[in-house]
Motif scaffolding. Structure first.
Motif, PDB file in Angstrom:
ATOM      1  N   GLY A  46      -3.893 -44.101   3.769  1.00 48.43           N
ATOM      2  CA  GLY A  46      -4.975 -44.559   3.747  1.00 48.43           C
ATOM      3  C   GLY A  46      -5.928 -42.934   3.909  1.00 48.43           C
ATOM      4  O   GLY A  46      -4.825 -41.797   3.527  1.00 48.43           O
ATOM      5  N   SER A  47      -6.280 -42.380   3.694  1.00 47.54           N
ATOM      6  CA  SER A  47      -7.459 -41.618   4.339  1.00 47.54           C
ATOM      7  C   SER A  47      -8.356 -41.521   5.469  1.00 47.54           C
ATOM      8  O   SER A  47      -9.337 -42.888   5.172  1.00 47.54           O
ATOM      9  N   LEU A  48      -8.948 -40.715   5.479  1.00 49.91           N
ATOM     10  CA  LEU A  48      -9.947 -40.313   6.820  1.00 49.91           C
ATOM     11  C   LEU A  48     -10.475 -39.110   6.549  1.00 49.91           C
ATOM     12  O   LEU A  48      -9.775 -37.666   6.433  1.00 49.91           O
ATOM     13  N   ARG A  49     -11.722 -38.476   6.617  1.00 47.18           N
ATOM     14  CA  ARG A  49     -13.207 -37.151   6.970  1.00 47.18           C
ATOM     15  C   ARG A  49     -12.459 -37.062   8.013  1.00 47.18           C
ATOM     16  O   ARG A  49     -13.500 -37.824   9.110  1.00 47.18           O
ATOM     17  N   LEU A  50     -12.425 -35.754   8.457  1.00 51.76           N
ATOM     18  CA  LEU A  50     -12.925 -35.527  10.454  1.00 51.76           C
ATOM     19  C   LEU A  50     -13.819 -34.485   9.863  1.00 51.76           C
ATOM     20  O   LEU A  50     -13.699 -33.247   8.988  1.00 51.76           O
ATOM     21  N   TYR A  73      -2.152 -23.644   5.533  1.00 53.31           N
ATOM     22  CA  TYR A  73      -2.042 -25.371   5.615  1.00 53.31           C
ATOM     23  C   TYR A  73      -0.804 -25.286   6.471  1.00 53.31           C
ATOM     24  O   TYR A  73       0.140 -24.067   6.174  1.00 53.31           O
ATOM     25  N   ALA A  74      -0.344 -25.965   7.155  1.00 57.89           N
ATOM     26  CA  ALA A  74       1.301 -25.918   7.859  1.00 57.89           C
ATOM     27  C   ALA A  74       2.194 -26.526   6.711  1.00 57.89           C
ATOM     28  O   ALA A  74       1.322 -27.688   5.450  1.00 57.89           O
ATOM     29  N   ASP A  75       3.310 -26.715   5.909  1.00 53.72           N
ATOM     30  CA  ASP A  75       4.254 -27.099   5.684  1.00 53.72           C
ATOM     31  C   ASP A  75       3.811 -28.969   5.692  1.00 53.72           C
ATOM     32  O   ASP A  75       4.119 -29.560   4.460  1.00 53.72           O
ATOM     33  N   SER A  76       3.856 -29.383   6.900  1.00 51.97           N
ATOM     34  CA  SER A  76       3.848 -31.199   6.787  1.00 51.97           C
ATOM     35  C   SER A  76       1.944 -31.554   6.424  1.00 51.97           C
ATOM     36  O   SER A  76       2.488 -32.955   5.749  1.00 51.97           O
ATOM     37  N   VAL A  77       1.389 -30.461   6.074  1.00 52.09           N
ATOM     38  CA  VAL A  77       0.131 -31.766   5.388  1.00 52.09           C
ATOM     39  C   VAL A  77       0.123 -30.940   4.380  1.00 52.09           C
ATOM     40  O   VAL A  77      -0.825 -31.251   3.596  1.00 52.09           O
ATOM     41  N   LYS A  78       0.788 -29.710   3.585  1.00 58.25           N
ATOM     42  CA  LYS A  78      -0.003 -29.009   2.204  1.00 58.25           C
ATOM     43  C   LYS A  78       0.111 -30.745   1.312  1.00 58.25           C
ATOM     44  O   LYS A  78       1.416 -30.986   1.109  1.00 58.25           O
ATOM     45  N   GLY A  79      -0.812 -30.574   0.151  1.00 56.49           N
ATOM     46  CA  GLY A  79      -0.538 -31.407  -0.918  1.00 56.49           C
ATOM     47  C   GLY A  79      -1.513 -33.238  -0.080  1.00 56.49           C
ATOM     48  O   GLY A  79      -2.090 -33.461  -1.273  1.00 56.49           O
ATOM     49  N   ARG A  80      -1.980 -33.062   0.982  1.00 56.39           N
ATOM     50  CA  ARG A  80      -1.997 -34.377   1.262  1.00 56.39           C
ATOM     51  C   ARG A  80      -3.886 -34.047   1.735  1.00 56.39           C
ATOM     52  O   ARG A  80      -4.103 -34.962   2.118  1.00 56.39           O
ATOM     53  N   PHE A  81      -3.547 -33.481   2.908  1.00 56.79           N
ATOM     54  CA  PHE A  81      -4.991 -32.469   3.241  1.00 56.79           C
ATOM     55  C   PHE A  81      -5.845 -31.901   2.869  1.00 56.79           C
ATOM     56  O   PHE A  81      -5.553 -30.544   2.087  1.00 56.79           O
ATOM     57  N   THR A  82      -7.472 -31.094   2.947  1.00 58.23           N
ATOM     58  CA  THR A  82      -7.584 -30.448   2.281  1.00 58.23           C
ATOM     59  C   THR A  82      -9.157 -29.574   3.367  1.00 58.23           C
ATOM     60  O   THR A  82      -9.637 -30.786   3.738  1.00 58.23           O
ATOM     61  N   ILE A  83      -8.932 -28.614   3.552  1.00 61.07           N
ATOM     62  CA  ILE A  83     -10.397 -28.227   4.400  1.00 61.07           C
ATOM     63  C   ILE A  83     -11.052 -27.162   3.399  1.00 61.07           C
ATOM     64  O   ILE A  83     -10.861 -26.598   3.064  1.00 61.07           O
ATOM     65  N   SER A  84     -12.318 -27.793   4.174  1.00 61.46           N
ATOM     66  CA  SER A  84     -13.439 -27.025   3.313  1.00 61.46           C
ATOM     67  C   SER A  84     -14.375 -27.301   4.918  1.00 61.46           C
ATOM     68  O   SER A  84     -14.375 -27.113   6.360  1.00 61.46           O
ATOM     69  N   ASN A 115     -23.297 -25.599   9.418  1.00 61.94           N
ATOM     70  CA  ASN A 115     -22.422 -24.824  10.420  1.00 61.94           C
ATOM     71  C   ASN A 115     -21.216 -26.290  10.474  1.00 61.94           C
ATOM     72  O   ASN A 115     -21.098 -26.415  11.186  1.00 61.94           O
ATOM     73  N   ALA A 116     -20.385 -26.442   9.318  1.00 62.38           N
ATOM     74  CA  ALA A 116     -19.835 -27.446   9.469  1.00 62.38           C
ATOM     75  C   ALA A 116     -18.760 -27.277   8.509  1.00 62.38           C
ATOM     76  O   ALA A 116     -18.557 -26.529   7.755  1.00 62.38           O
ATOM     77  N   VAL A 117     -16.919 -27.794   9.140  1.00 64.00           N
ATOM     78  CA  VAL A 117     -16.095 -27.923   8.671  1.00 64.00           C
ATOM     79  C   VAL A 117     -15.357 -29.010   8.672  1.00 64.00           C
ATOM     80  O   VAL A 117     -15.406 -29.916   9.424  1.00 64.00           O
ATOM     81  N   TYR A 118     -14.924 -29.534   7.562  1.00 62.70           N
ATOM     82  CA  TYR A 118     -13.805 -30.601   7.359  1.00 62.70           C
ATOM     83  C   TYR A 118     -12.674 -30.874   7.029  1.00 62.70           C
ATOM     84  O   TYR A 118     -11.922 -29.836   6.778  1.00 62.70           O
ATOM     85  N   LEU A 119     -11.936 -31.278   6.938  1.00 63.95           N
ATOM     86  CA  LEU A 119     -10.789 -32.555   6.841  1.00 63.95           C
ATOM     87  C   LEU A 119     -10.366 -32.958   6.762  1.00 63.95           C
ATOM     88  O   LEU A 119     -10.557 -34.706   7.426  1.00 63.95           O
ATOM     89  N   GLN A 120     -10.809 -33.390   5.020  1.00 67.82           N
ATOM     90  CA  GLN A 120     -10.133 -34.714   4.032  1.00 67.82           C
ATOM     91  C   GLN A 120      -8.434 -35.128   4.265  1.00 67.82           C
ATOM     92  O   GLN A 120      -7.392 -34.122   4.098  1.00 67.82           O
ATOM     93  N   MET A 121      -8.452 -35.972   5.011  1.00 71.66           N
ATOM     94  CA  MET A 121      -6.887 -36.310   4.963  1.00 71.66           C
ATOM     95  C   MET A 121      -6.360 -37.432   4.436  1.00 71.66           C
ATOM     96  O   MET A 121      -7.400 -38.578   4.477  1.00 71.66           O
ATOM     97  N   ASN A 122      -5.602 -37.255   2.895  1.00 68.89           N
ATOM     98  CA  ASN A 122      -4.769 -38.716   2.083  1.00 68.89           C
ATOM     99  C   ASN A 122      -3.641 -38.593   2.352  1.00 68.89           C
ATOM    100  O   ASN A 122      -2.558 -37.701   3.320  1.00 68.89           O
ATOM    101  N   SER A 123      -3.454 -39.657   2.286  1.00 69.40           N
ATOM    102  CA  SER A 123      -2.033 -40.096   2.119  1.00 69.40           C
ATOM    103  C   SER A 123      -1.326 -39.795   3.385  1.00 69.40           C
ATOM    104  O   SER A 123       0.132 -39.743   3.603  1.00 69.40           O
ATOM    105  N   LEU A 124      -2.485 -40.661   4.473  1.00 74.66           N
ATOM    106  CA  LEU A 124      -1.607 -40.333   5.723  1.00 74.66           C
ATOM    107  C   LEU A 124      -0.268 -40.961   6.743  1.00 74.66           C
ATOM    108  O   LEU A 124       0.290 -42.264   5.517  1.00 74.66           O
TER     109      LEU A 124
END
Length: 124
Positions: A16-20, A60-71, A77-86
């Motif tokens: 699944g996915s989450l967006r922090l 990115y950390a190697d463990s999350v590369k290709g699955r997580f996206t920071i923006s 004044n916001a930063v996000y972390l899109q997390m896919n293929s959790l």
């Protein structure tokens, strides 16, 4: 006083996915790089992702590369972390942090302000 408030954590099934989200108080948000770290029970806090002041450079950390996206959105004044293929091993308390400078960094010591964290739990 700089304050960081994370949100968006929760319980999700593997795959699944989450967006922090992290909202930062203060008028100089756009001058600083931002990062996400995580800490699982019994483990040290580890780097996840970092973004420079403009959003033009990310790391990115190697463990999350290709699955997580920071923006980031400097207007909000916001930063996000899109997390896919959790995965279950992504389960941790996720922290947002503001860097001391404007460029990305993997080092914990490069960050001087931290949020309280938001829990992410991935079930198998």
């Amino acid at each position: 006083q700089v304050q960081l408030v994370e949100s968006g954590g929760g319980l999700v099934q593997a795959g699944g996915s989450l967006r922090l989200s992290c909202v930062v108080s203060g008028r100089t948000f756009s001058s600083y790089a931002m990062g996400w770290f995580r800490q699982a029970p019994g483990k040290e806090r580890e780097f996840v992702a970092s973004i420079n002041w403009s959003g033009g450079d990310t790391s990115y950390a190697d463990s999350v590369k290709g699955r997580f996206t920071i923006s980031r959105d400097n207007a909000k004044n916001a930063v996000y972390l899109q997390m896919n293929s959790l995965k279950p091993e992504d389960t941790a308390l996720y922290y947002c942090a503001r860097a001391r400078g404007s460029t990305t960094s993997l080092r914990y010591s490069s960050y001087d302000y931290w949020g309280q964290g938001t829990q992410v739990t991935v079930s198998s």
